[in-house]
Design a protein around this motif. Structure first.
Motif, PDB file in Angstrom:
ATOM      1  N   ASN A   1      42.414  -3.152  -1.396  1.00  0.00           N
ATOM      2  CA  ASN A   1      41.575  -3.795  -2.401  1.00  0.00           C
ATOM      3  C   ASN A   1      40.663  -2.766  -3.067  1.00  0.00           C
ATOM      4  O   ASN A   1      39.942  -2.026  -2.392  1.00  0.00           O
ATOM      5  N   VAL A   2      40.677  -2.721  -4.399  1.00  0.00           N
ATOM      6  CA  VAL A   2      40.092  -1.586  -5.125  1.00  0.00           C
ATOM      7  C   VAL A   2      38.600  -1.713  -5.427  1.00  0.00           C
ATOM      8  O   VAL A   2      38.016  -0.802  -6.012  1.00  0.00           O
ATOM      9  N   LEU A   3      37.953  -2.789  -5.009  1.00  0.00           N
ATOM     10  CA  LEU A   3      36.530  -2.936  -5.311  1.00  0.00           C
ATOM     11  C   LEU A   3      35.708  -1.760  -4.785  1.00  0.00           C
ATOM     12  O   LEU A   3      34.729  -1.345  -5.407  1.00  0.00           O
ATOM     13  N   SER A   4      36.123  -1.207  -3.641  1.00  0.00           N
ATOM     14  CA  SER A   4      35.324  -0.127  -3.046  1.00  0.00           C
ATOM     15  C   SER A   4      35.360   1.163  -3.854  1.00  0.00           C
ATOM     16  O   SER A   4      34.618   2.102  -3.552  1.00  0.00           O
ATOM     17  N   MET A   5      36.186   1.224  -4.897  1.00  0.00           N
ATOM     18  CA  MET A   5      36.158   2.391  -5.779  1.00  0.00           C
ATOM     19  C   MET A   5      34.791   2.560  -6.450  1.00  0.00           C
ATOM     20  O   MET A   5      34.448   3.645  -6.918  1.00  0.00           O
ATOM     21  N   LYS A   6      34.005   1.509  -6.487  1.00  0.00           N
ATOM     22  CA  LYS A   6      32.692   1.588  -7.120  1.00  0.00           C
ATOM     23  C   LYS A   6      31.716   2.463  -6.323  1.00  0.00           C
ATOM     24  O   LYS A   6      30.687   2.889  -6.844  1.00  0.00           O
TER      25      LYS A   6
ATOM     26  N   GLU B   1      36.704  -8.762   0.428  1.00  0.00           N
ATOM     27  CA  GLU B   1      37.556  -9.405  -0.565  1.00  0.00           C
ATOM     28  C   GLU B   1      38.987  -9.549  -0.053  1.00  0.00           C
ATOM     29  O   GLU B   1      39.790 -10.248  -0.669  1.00  0.00           O
ATOM     30  N   LEU B   2      39.295  -8.920   1.062  1.00  0.00           N
ATOM     31  CA  LEU B   2      40.576  -9.153   1.726  1.00  0.00           C
ATOM     32  C   LEU B   2      40.396 -10.050   2.948  1.00  0.00           C
ATOM     33  O   LEU B   2      41.070 -11.064   3.079  1.00  0.00           O
ATOM     34  N   TYR B   3      39.495  -9.683   3.856  1.00  0.00           N
ATOM     35  CA  TYR B   3      39.469 -10.405   5.124  1.00  0.00           C
ATOM     36  C   TYR B   3      38.911 -11.822   5.014  1.00  0.00           C
ATOM     37  O   TYR B   3      39.058 -12.611   5.948  1.00  0.00           O
ATOM     38  N   GLU B   4      38.318 -12.176   3.880  1.00  0.00           N
ATOM     39  CA  GLU B   4      37.888 -13.556   3.693  1.00  0.00           C
ATOM     40  C   GLU B   4      38.771 -14.314   2.703  1.00  0.00           C
ATOM     41  O   GLU B   4      38.571 -15.509   2.496  1.00  0.00           O
TER      42      GLU B   4
END
Length: 352
Positions: free
Chosen positions: A108-113, A58-61
């Motif tokens: 990017n906080v998506l990986s908090m899941k 979600e950052l590198y793309e």
């Protein structure tokens, strides 16, 4: 003396043989899954960065450092990798701060899941490219699945010895070097696949992020504060995987409690003028080049005006560096566009 020289020669030949065999058998990531080559590219950048983005796809793309440089003079890099887990992000941040001193780290906080290790293949795409350091050791130990072994990271030949039957021309071509596959960490796609029938999020039994995820978020927060680096939390404006309101509230509360900035770009889609019929290449999972440059424009305004990051255009060394990146960037746009017109895909693959 002759025995001593013979022993030295045997050791030298053996070590050299193991080195070249390891290099041959390691995945090259020059075609197909390019993401595995991106972590290692960071070490070739000789500049000091204003902003280092750390996180998953979600950052590198979705962010273009080239756009940030051309329009705002912000020198940035994305240390991103596929399904990068928060402990991996933490150790990348730790290593980055030891190597340089960015003004800001964006996570990017998506990986908090994710609260536990997930997959060896994704682990490898993040960890193998790191140079050896305490940070790499920490990342390995935090990331290993139950059936993984530290020694296989220390000596990759033990993990990849069975690749003999899968070797191809790329393994020999890229034995001792790699081509650049990203643009300061940005993975480019110019093709379009509009977002249709995006699934709604299914109800979860528990929306609370896990203790392990919070443990590393706390460590990341402390790391940045102890080193006078501003930490900014973001959620990319992608439609899937679904981002739950309950997750968002936890990040809003965490940012408030720890005096951090949190930006949910999903709430700014209209301001960015994102068009999900044109600005994604895979139905809303990631942005294409047009979408990434829209997000970069929106975020660039915040970084330069609200957060007052300096405009470093005019720095001759930086301008020379970015001139080479911009040339590759524009050449890749032309290459992918031409392949789309000729073959219907960005890779230039012919149909069966």
């Amino acid at each position: 003396m002759k025995k001593f020289i013979s022993i030295i020669l045997i050791l030298t030949i053996s070590i050299t043989g193991i080195f070249f065999t390891t290099k041959l058998l390691e995945p090259k990531y020059m075609t197909g899954i390019l993401e595995g080559a991106m972590i290692g590219e960071y070490y070739d950048d000789p500049t000091d960065h204003d902003v280092v983005f750390i996180g998953d796809c979600e950052l590198y793309e979705n962010i273009s450092p080239v756009y940030l440089w051309e329009n705002y003079g912000i020198n940035s890099y994305i240390r991103g990798s596929a399904q990068q887990l928060i402990w991996q992000s933490y150790y990348l941040a730790e290593e980055t701060i030891k190597r340089e001193h960015p003004d800001m780290i964006v996570f990017n906080v998506l990986s908090m899941k994710y609260n536990e290790p997930q997959n060896e293949a994704y682990n490898r795409m993040t960890i193998d490219g790191m140079k050896w350091s305490e940070s790499k050791v920490g990342s390995i130990k935090a990331s290993m699945m139950e059936d993984e072994h530290f020694i296989e990271y220390l000596f990759p030949i033990l993990r990849y010895h069975s690749r003999w039957s899968d070797l191809n021309s790329d393994d020999f071509k890229y034995l001792l070097h790699r081509d650049k596959v990203s643009f300061n960490g940005y993975y480019m796609r110019v093709d379009v696949k509009e977002a249709t029938d995006v699934p709604e999020g299914r109800p979860l039994a528990d929306y609370q992020f896990g203790d392990n995820a919070y443990y590393y978020l706390d460590k990341l927060t402390k790391l940045c504060k102890d080193n006078d680096v501003q930490l900014v939390l973001v959620k990319a404006p992608t439609l899937y995987p679904y981002w739950y309101e309950e997750w968002d509230k936890q990040m809003v509360d965490y940012a408030k409690e720890n005096n951090l900035t949190y930006i949910n770009f999903l709430e700014a889609q209209d301001e960015m003028e994102l068009d999900w019929t044109k600005d994604t290449y895979d139905g809303g999972l990631h942005l294409n080049l047009a979408g990434a440059e829209k997000l970069s424009k929106y975020f660039g305004e915040i970084l330069s005006k609200d957060m007052q990051l300096p405009d470093r255009r005019g720095d001759k060394a930086l301008e020379n560096y970015w001139d080479s990146v911009e040339k590759r960037y524009n050449a890749e746009i032309k290459r992918q566009t031409t392949n789309l017109e000729k073959f219907g895909n960005v890779h230039g693959d012919t149909e069966d």
